[in-house]
Design a protein around this motif. Sequence first.
Motif, PDB file in Angstrom:
ATOM      1  N   THR A  41      28.436  27.686  17.769  1.00 22.53           N
ATOM      2  CA  THR A  41      28.132  28.537  18.923  1.00 22.53           C
ATOM      3  C   THR A  41      29.296  28.563  19.899  1.00 22.53           C
ATOM      4  O   THR A  41      30.139  27.657  19.920  1.00 22.53           O
ATOM      5  CB  THR A  41      26.870  28.048  19.654  1.00 22.53           C
ATOM      6  OG1 THR A  41      27.115  26.725  20.171  1.00 22.53           O
ATOM      7  CG2 THR A  41      25.675  28.033  18.714  1.00 22.53           C
ATOM      8  N   ILE A  42      29.334  29.618  20.682  1.00 14.62           N
ATOM      9  CA  ILE A  42      30.248  29.741  21.820  1.00 14.62           C
ATOM     10  C   ILE A  42      29.385  29.650  23.064  1.00 14.62           C
ATOM     11  O   ILE A  42      28.529  30.507  23.299  1.00 14.62           O
ATOM     12  CB  ILE A  42      31.021  31.063  21.776  1.00 14.62           C
ATOM     13  CG1 ILE A  42      31.886  31.129  20.510  1.00 14.62           C
ATOM     14  CG2 ILE A  42      31.896  31.220  23.019  1.00 14.62           C
ATOM     15  CD1 ILE A  42      32.553  32.476  20.316  1.00 14.62           C
ATOM     16  N   SER A 246      40.179  34.788  22.251  1.00 15.83           N
ATOM     17  CA  SER A 246      40.271  34.159  20.932  1.00 15.83           C
ATOM     18  C   SER A 246      38.895  33.884  20.335  1.00 15.83           C
ATOM     19  O   SER A 246      38.745  33.814  19.107  1.00 15.83           O
ATOM     20  CB  SER A 246      41.066  32.852  21.032  1.00 15.83           C
ATOM     21  OG  SER A 246      40.477  31.982  21.980  1.00 15.83           O
ATOM     22  N   ASP A 247      37.877  33.709  21.186  1.00 19.70           N
ATOM     23  CA  ASP A 247      36.505  33.540  20.692  1.00 19.70           C
ATOM     24  C   ASP A 247      35.825  34.873  20.446  1.00 19.70           C
ATOM     25  O   ASP A 247      34.942  34.975  19.585  1.00 19.70           O
ATOM     26  CB  ASP A 247      35.679  32.727  21.696  1.00 19.70           C
ATOM     27  CG  ASP A 247      36.140  31.281  21.797  1.00 19.70           C
ATOM     28  OD1 ASP A 247      36.701  30.782  20.808  1.00 19.70           O
ATOM     29  OD2 ASP A 247      35.933  30.661  22.856  1.00 19.70           O
ATOM     30  N   VAL A 249      36.885  37.516  19.037  1.00 23.50           N
ATOM     31  CA  VAL A 249      37.143  38.119  17.726  1.00 23.50           C
ATOM     32  C   VAL A 249      36.169  37.614  16.670  1.00 23.50           C
ATOM     33  O   VAL A 249      36.017  38.242  15.606  1.00 23.50           O
ATOM     34  CB  VAL A 249      38.600  37.838  17.281  1.00 23.50           C
ATOM     35  CG1 VAL A 249      39.575  38.466  18.248  1.00 23.50           C
ATOM     36  CG2 VAL A 249      38.862  36.345  17.183  1.00 23.50           C
ATOM     37  N   ASN A 250      35.497  36.495  16.932  1.00 22.92           N
ATOM     38  CA  ASN A 250      34.544  35.946  15.967  1.00 22.92           C
ATOM     39  C   ASN A 250      33.111  36.407  16.223  1.00 22.92           C
ATOM     40  O   ASN A 250      32.207  36.054  15.468  1.00 22.92           O
ATOM     41  CB  ASN A 250      34.585  34.420  15.993  1.00 22.92           C
ATOM     42  CG  ASN A 250      35.948  33.873  15.608  1.00 22.92           C
ATOM     43  OD1 ASN A 250      36.567  34.359  14.662  1.00 22.92           O
ATOM     44  ND2 ASN A 250      36.427  32.867  16.332  1.00 22.92           N
ATOM     45  N   ILE A 251      32.899  37.163  17.297  1.00 27.62           N
ATOM     46  CA  ILE A 251      31.555  37.621  17.652  1.00 27.62           C
ATOM     47  C   ILE A 251      31.349  39.020  17.097  1.00 27.62           C
ATOM     48  O   ILE A 251      32.240  39.872  17.166  1.00 27.62           O
ATOM     49  CB  ILE A 251      31.360  37.602  19.180  1.00 27.62           C
ATOM     50  CG1 ILE A 251      31.638  36.197  19.733  1.00 27.62           C
ATOM     51  CG2 ILE A 251      29.953  38.039  19.550  1.00 27.62           C
ATOM     52  CD1 ILE A 251      31.617  36.129  21.238  1.00 27.62           C
ATOM     53  N   ARG A 252      30.167  39.262  16.538  1.00 25.03           N
ATOM     54  CA  ARG A 252      29.846  40.555  15.971  1.00 25.03           C
ATOM     55  C   ARG A 252      28.605  41.129  16.648  1.00 25.03           C
ATOM     56  O   ARG A 252      27.705  40.377  17.031  1.00 25.03           O
ATOM     57  CB  ARG A 252      29.590  40.432  14.464  1.00 25.03           C
ATOM     58  CG  ARG A 252      30.815  40.006  13.663  1.00 25.03           C
ATOM     59  CD  ARG A 252      31.880  41.095  13.656  1.00 25.03           C
ATOM     60  NE  ARG A 252      33.056  40.694  12.888  1.00 25.03           N
ATOM     61  CZ  ARG A 252      34.116  40.105  13.406  1.00 25.03           C
ATOM     62  NH1 ARG A 252      34.146  39.836  14.707  1.00 25.03           N
ATOM     63  NH2 ARG A 252      35.139  39.788  12.649  1.00 25.03           N
ATOM     64  N   VAL A 318      27.953  32.189  16.163  1.00 24.64           N
ATOM     65  CA  VAL A 318      28.941  32.898  15.352  1.00 24.64           C
ATOM     66  C   VAL A 318      28.857  32.518  13.877  1.00 24.64           C
ATOM     67  O   VAL A 318      29.403  33.226  13.019  1.00 24.64           O
ATOM     68  CB  VAL A 318      30.357  32.637  15.888  1.00 24.64           C
ATOM     69  CG1 VAL A 318      30.497  33.174  17.305  1.00 24.64           C
ATOM     70  CG2 VAL A 318      30.700  31.158  15.869  1.00 24.64           C
ATOM     71  N   TRP A 319      28.188  31.387  13.567  1.00 23.53           N
ATOM     72  CA  TRP A 319      28.009  30.980  12.159  1.00 23.53           C
ATOM     73  C   TRP A 319      26.843  30.004  12.106  1.00 23.53           C
ATOM     74  O   TRP A 319      26.651  29.195  13.019  1.00 23.53           O
ATOM     75  CB  TRP A 319      29.273  30.312  11.632  1.00 23.53           C
ATOM     76  CG  TRP A 319      29.164  29.847  10.204  1.00 23.53           C
ATOM     77  CD1 TRP A 319      29.414  30.576   9.081  1.00 23.53           C
ATOM     78  CD2 TRP A 319      28.767  28.543   9.755  1.00 23.53           C
ATOM     79  NE1 TRP A 319      29.196  29.820   7.961  1.00 23.53           N
ATOM     80  CE2 TRP A 319      28.801  28.556   8.342  1.00 23.53           C
ATOM     81  CE3 TRP A 319      28.387  27.375  10.407  1.00 23.53           C
ATOM     82  CZ2 TRP A 319      28.467  27.453   7.578  1.00 23.53           C
ATOM     83  CZ3 TRP A 319      28.051  26.273   9.643  1.00 23.53           C
ATOM     84  CH2 TRP A 319      28.095  26.317   8.243  1.00 23.53           C
ATOM     85  N   GLN A 358      33.628  25.196   8.923  1.00 25.69           N
ATOM     86  CA  GLN A 358      33.322  25.580  10.292  1.00 25.69           C
ATOM     87  C   GLN A 358      33.266  24.346  11.182  1.00 25.69           C
ATOM     88  O   GLN A 358      32.873  23.265  10.750  1.00 25.69           O
ATOM     89  CB  GLN A 358      31.974  26.312  10.356  1.00 25.69           C
ATOM     90  CG  GLN A 358      31.939  27.618   9.583  1.00 25.69           C
ATOM     91  CD  GLN A 358      32.789  28.689  10.235  1.00 25.69           C
ATOM     92  OE1 GLN A 358      33.003  28.676  11.451  1.00 25.69           O
ATOM     93  NE2 GLN A 358      33.271  29.618   9.423  1.00 25.69           N
TER      94      GLN A 358
END
Length: 397
Positions: A41-42, A246-247, A249-252, A318-319, A358
């Motif tokens: 998580t972020i 930078s974080d 780019v990993n979020i959709r 994010v995963w 991860q």
Amino acid sequence: MKFIAAVLLLAAIGYGFYAAFRTAPVLVDLVAAARGPMQVTIDEEGTARVRHVYSVSSPIAGHLDRVTLEEGDPVTPRTVIARIHPLESPFLDTRTRAQLEASIAAARSAVASAQFELQRAENARDLARSNYRRMEQLARDSVVSDSQLERGMSEWQGQEALVDSARAGVGIRQAELASAEAQLTQPPSDGAPASGTDCCVNIRSPISGVVLAVHARSEQAVSVGTLIADVGDPSELEITVDVLSSDAVNIRPGARVEISDWGGAGDLEATVRRINPAAFTRVSALGIEEQRVNVLLDPAAVPPGLGHGYRVFARLVVWSSDDALQIPVGALFRDGGAWAVFRVRDGVARTARIDIGQMGAASAQVIAGLEQGDEVVLYPNDTLRDGSPVRDRKLAE
């Protein structure tokens, strides 16, 4: 007996030397690699806000009445938020007043002159009309020709036009006089705006909702575009979270989000609606410039009590995996550019390089290098080396 005593003595001396010079085991905290659910998580703070905020501003310059609405009051498209009266005329200084009074005197003289011209034009018209009627009588007796009669008619009509022109000139001069006299109008002594049903502009709410903020509450003069109030529908809330670029780019879009610390019981569910394409610069508490990106979230449900501008804490997933081999992040260290851990077997710590997948805030996914149940040293210190004897701190206590 002497031989046995000598052997026992030598054994005791040897054990003493061994106990004196052997390496004492290092007390460490041990943790086992285990399988289980894991998510990355972020974690960032966010702000709840009304999705569509309508700012009501003044469309004209004028005098604003005091706004009686309070924050939180319900409004509809028929609700009058503010009323604007025309501005009063400014105060006149001595020189301006003298100039205006001279303009009024000149306008009055112009009116008198225009009236004299009108009177002269009317006299000339009456004379032309009398001449034409005499010529008309003479024409019946064939004393005056038809062409002379037509000229008489033309002169009469021309004088009628001059009368109309002079009358219009009088109207113009009278309007100029009224305009000059109106410039001498002063505001009322009590400072109250002009009253009347047709003198005001009513500014109404653009939507049905509540008043979020009142920016201009007191009675005052306003210019075009002066912000008066903000209105919105609190049932349509969204959450904005700014994260590092930078974080981001990993979020959709569509990613699951857990909302906590919002003030109520339990966590809220939300999903990512949009990641803004442009970043902005913000200075952190440590004085470091960071590139941040706003991420917009849609809560699954809006709980009662959560309002515009309220602080929340968001965990953006994010995963995630339901069965991942993982170890605490505190067990990892770098060894020759690779990730490694101290794996403990038979009381001895051995350096083991591992492959990491991860990595979250607390746990890291192990791809290769460890098996489920392998014990590793948690938070290894600088004195620990490959082959060092270790002992579990919990057992020692």
